[in-house]
Design an enzyme around this catalytic site. Sequence first.
Site, mmCIF file in Angstrom:
data_model
loop_
_atom_site.group_PDB
_atom_site.id
_atom_site.type_symbol
_atom_site.label_atom_id
_atom_site.label_comp_id
_atom_site.label_asym_id
_atom_site.label_seq_id
_atom_site.Cartn_x
_atom_site.Cartn_y
_atom_site.Cartn_z
ATOM 1 N N THR A 130 0.832 -1.205 0.000
ATOM 2 C CA THR A 130 0.000 0.000 0.000
ATOM 3 C C THR A 130 0.869 1.258 0.000
ATOM 4 O O THR A 130 2.083 1.172 -0.210
ATOM 5 C CB THR A 130 -1.027 -0.053 1.167
ATOM 6 O OG1 THR A 130 -1.954 1.017 0.989
ATOM 7 C CG2 THR A 130 -0.356 0.067 2.523
ATOM 8 N N LYS A 178 3.185 1.539 -3.954
ATOM 9 C CA LYS A 178 2.552 0.786 -5.046
ATOM 10 C C LYS A 178 3.279 0.907 -6.395
ATOM 11 O O LYS A 178 3.232 -0.013 -7.193
ATOM 12 C CB LYS A 178 1.091 1.229 -5.214
ATOM 13 C CG LYS A 178 0.160 0.724 -4.113
ATOM 14 C CD LYS A 178 -1.274 1.093 -4.438
ATOM 15 C CE LYS A 178 -2.226 0.730 -3.329
ATOM 16 N NZ LYS A 178 -3.617 1.075 -3.652
ATOM 17 N N ASP A 216 -6.899 -3.624 -7.316
ATOM 18 C CA ASP A 216 -7.791 -2.483 -7.039
ATOM 19 C C ASP A 216 -8.954 -2.433 -8.035
ATOM 20 O O ASP A 216 -10.120 -2.363 -7.651
ATOM 21 C CB ASP A 216 -7.022 -1.154 -7.128
ATOM 22 C CG ASP A 216 -6.317 -0.795 -5.826
ATOM 23 O OD1 ASP A 216 -6.789 -1.225 -4.768
ATOM 24 O OD2 ASP A 216 -5.295 -0.090 -5.886
ATOM 25 N N ALA A 274 -8.056 10.916 -10.577
ATOM 26 C CA ALA A 274 -7.141 10.289 -11.545
ATOM 27 C C ALA A 274 -5.939 9.710 -10.806
ATOM 28 O O ALA A 274 -4.861 9.565 -11.369
ATOM 29 C CB ALA A 274 -6.693 11.320 -12.577
ATOM 30 N N GLY A 275 -6.123 9.402 -9.526
ATOM 31 C CA GLY A 275 -5.042 8.836 -8.717
ATOM 32 C C GLY A 275 -4.922 7.329 -8.956
ATOM 33 O O GLY A 275 -5.461 6.794 -9.932
ATOM 34 N N GLY A 323 -17.681 1.499 -1.116
ATOM 35 C CA GLY A 323 -16.339 0.963 -1.292
ATOM 36 C C GLY A 323 -16.032 -0.305 -0.508
ATOM 37 O O GLY A 323 -14.991 -0.920 -0.706
#
Length: 292
Positions: free
Chosen positions: A68, A72, A108, A133-134, A249
């Site tokens: 994480t 990444k 993800d 846009a991450g 989520g």
Amino acid sequence: MTSKCYRSEYVGLLGNPVDENPTVIIMEAGFNELGLNFRYNTMKVTSENLGSAIKALQVLNYKGSHITIPHKQKVIQHLDIISTEAELIGAVNTIYFRDGKVYGENTDGKGFLYSLIDNNIDIKNKNILILGAGGAARAISVELALVGVHKISIVNVHENYGIELVNLLNNKININAEYIPWKGKVNIPEETDIIIQATNVGLFPDTNFPNINYNSLKSHMIVCDIIPNPPITDFIKFSQARKCKTFNGLDMLVKQSCISFEIWTGFKAPEKIMRDAILKEFSNEYYNNLKV
Ligand code: NDP
């Protein structure tokens, strides 16, 4: 004499900070349910020690690890083989050790995709709009592009990151992608079928919500907020008030954990048990916060 095995199999999580990452709750609920002698260790590792940490896990016979923030992207240089999707995304969040090699995968986007599929949401030929846009937005948009949606619109405050992602989708996957600038309240185009909120806005303890024109949400739109904590964000609440079908989520988080569970153990993950465990954990957390 006994033939019992007293050695545990190990998996875990490498990141920094990691103290508040609750994945251990999901994974260990799954291990316990199947009676597997697996342990999940949440480990704090700085960037300069990432390579040695991975080597250490390998010599200690770990099955693999989640990766994480902030590792990444940087983890890729320490791996032998990465999946096509992870290569396109440019990030890895799950590694595993096999035949002396270190493999990298990115779950993800798959976690998100499978949570829609499980809920019978048809994504083929749909118009998708993604806020952000991450890393998560990149992973989700790549997986959606690979299964053949009609169009992906990326809405992002920093134009350079938005355009970079759009170029990746257009040029490397050959999907119809466009960048929508995020200045003031964004209007959601009427033809949008699925909206995915993939920014940090609203992630606990932040109580803000994305700056969009909520009146532009229409009841035919499916709205997903990938923030797992709190499971029901204000963004979800406002979308429900506009009569949109919504997804949170938590499903994505649990699905991702199931994918790595299966990679590491070889067993089908007990998804419901794992989901219930994190729901219980989060509701206890809320209760405790209310008391403070
Ligand atoms: P990144 O840091 O890589 O990206 C953050 C994104 O949020 C960027 O696009 C950034 O825009 C945007 N952003 C931040 N603040 C604002 C703001 N005030 N207004 C508009 N946009 C903003 O993070 P990740 O992609 O890794 O994670 C994003 C979210 O996804 C987190 O909340 C995380 O919890 C969640 N997530 C959930 C998962 C799950 O399994 N449910 C898995 C992975 C992530 P800009 O580029 O303009 O700065």
